[in-house]
Scaffold this active site. Structure first.
Site, mmCIF file in Angstrom:
data_model
loop_
_atom_site.group_PDB
_atom_site.id
_atom_site.type_symbol
_atom_site.label_atom_id
_atom_site.label_comp_id
_atom_site.label_asym_id
_atom_site.label_seq_id
_atom_site.Cartn_x
_atom_site.Cartn_y
_atom_site.Cartn_z
ATOM 1 N N THR A 98 0.868 -1.174 0.000
ATOM 2 C CA THR A 98 0.000 0.000 0.000
ATOM 3 C C THR A 98 0.904 1.222 0.000
ATOM 4 O O THR A 98 1.585 1.507 0.982
ATOM 5 C CB THR A 98 -0.925 0.015 1.229
ATOM 6 O OG1 THR A 98 -1.799 -1.123 1.170
ATOM 7 C CG2 THR A 98 -1.767 1.283 1.249
ATOM 8 N N LYS A 173 -7.270 1.610 -3.293
ATOM 9 C CA LYS A 173 -6.946 1.211 -1.909
ATOM 10 C C LYS A 173 -7.123 2.395 -0.962
ATOM 11 O O LYS A 173 -7.532 2.223 0.192
ATOM 12 C CB LYS A 173 -5.520 0.674 -1.833
ATOM 13 C CG LYS A 173 -5.082 0.239 -0.429
ATOM 14 C CD LYS A 173 -5.948 -0.882 0.133
ATOM 15 C CE LYS A 173 -5.564 -1.267 1.570
ATOM 16 N NZ LYS A 173 -4.273 -1.951 1.658
ATOM 17 N N LYS A 241 0.061 5.440 8.376
ATOM 18 C CA LYS A 241 0.797 5.610 7.128
ATOM 19 C C LYS A 241 -0.162 5.691 5.948
ATOM 20 O O LYS A 241 -0.050 6.567 5.087
ATOM 21 C CB LYS A 241 1.795 4.462 6.963
ATOM 22 C CG LYS A 241 2.673 4.544 5.715
ATOM 23 C CD LYS A 241 2.134 3.728 4.542
ATOM 24 C CE LYS A 241 2.127 2.239 4.805
ATOM 25 N NZ LYS A 241 1.690 1.471 3.596
#
Length: 298
Positions: A98, A173, A241
């Protein structure tokens, strides 16, 4: 027919994902920054391990990657000993990290310059999904790259979808993480309210999970939340993150994400509590720690 595969990154996701490929009959060579983890994987699954990403990628048809962030990704793909240093022209890199859409596009160009393909393919479903082979994968790349990788991805995914060109997988995502953060906070608030109201929280969930309030998070995380156990999924540090990536992209494309900003701040509070490695459902523990005294009405 078997496909020669390199798998770079053996965290809680990559370890079982690489294992599914090896058990499906594809010869897999792994690389991990911690060599002992790679040795453990090879002993468990019967594959091979390499000393560098470049060595792992040598002679591989597909090079799978699952690391931590943009900087890690750049290092293992285009660094001094990165995969592109050993990749054979015509090979395809498939990145499950990701990361940002920007780095996906950057590395797609770098791969193309080496005569290789690159597809960003972040996943959803967590460690449980990786172990059970039931992940959802969102892909960014060409139709040809997608069709080439799809049969391999099916070994650890229940849904594999091409979302658009390079970067589209990462953007999808981001949508996923934006929605997940909001749902987890809503679940934490509802459970905290039920607890403060003196209700049987398990009974409440048993009822409302049968209706419109239900969600994956409610069904799969409520029991561990009730038990005050937060070692069962995606870590807060990684969610922070991811949400930082979402907010940076939102600034770039003009999106207003007030709820995402708020949830990101709440996860920052959890980190300050020492919960960086707790799973994301620990938003409930934050609420319990910050409970306000109840108003006493005459």
């Amino acid at each position: 027919m078997s496909t020669r595969i390199a798998f770079i990154g053996l965290g809680v996701m990559g370890y079982p994902m690489a294992g599914h490929l090896q058990r499906a009959g594809h010869p897999v060579t792994v690389y991990n920054r911690t060599t002992a983890k790679a040795e453990q994987w090879a002993a468990e699954y019967g594959g091979h391990h390499a000393a560098t990403p470049a060595e792992a990628a040598r002679n591989a048809d597909l090079i799978m990657i699952c690391v931590g962030n943009d900087d890690d990704l750049r290092a293992v793909v285009s660094g001094e000993h990165g995969a592109l240093k050993g990749a054979t022209p015509g090979s395809l890199l498939v990145d499950h990290t990701t990361a940002s859409a920007k780095v996906a596009r950057e590395l797609a160009e770098a791969a193309q310059a080496h005569g290789c393909g690159f597809m960003d393919a972040p996943v959803s479903g967590g460690q449980q999904g990786a172990e059970q082979g039931s992940l959802t994968i969102m892909c960014g790349g060409t139709e040809q790259e997608f069709q080439r990788a799809r049969p391999l991805l099916a070994h650890y995914a229940r849904a594999v979808t091409l979302m658009g060109p390079s970067g589209a997988g990462q953007l999808t995502k981001m949508v996923n993480q934006i929605c997940v953060g909001a749902v987890v906070q809503g679940l934490a608030e509802g459970m905290a309210f039920a607890e403060n109201a003196g209700l049987d929280v398990q009974r409440v969930i048993d009822v409302i999970s049968q209706g419109a309030a239900s969600s994956w998070q409610m069904v799969n995380r409520h029991r561990t939340m009730i038990a005050d156990e937060y070692e069962h999924g995606f870590a807060v540090d990684w969610m922070r993150k991811d949400l930082d990536i979402c907010l940076a992209e939102a600034r770039h494309n003009g999106s207003d994400l007030p709820l995402t900003e708020m949830v990101n701040d709440f996860y920052r509070d959890v980190q300050a509590m020492g919960g960086g490695r707790w799973d994301t459902s620990s938003l409930l523990r934050r609420m319990q720690a910050q409970r306000k005294p109840a108003d006493k009405q005459a």
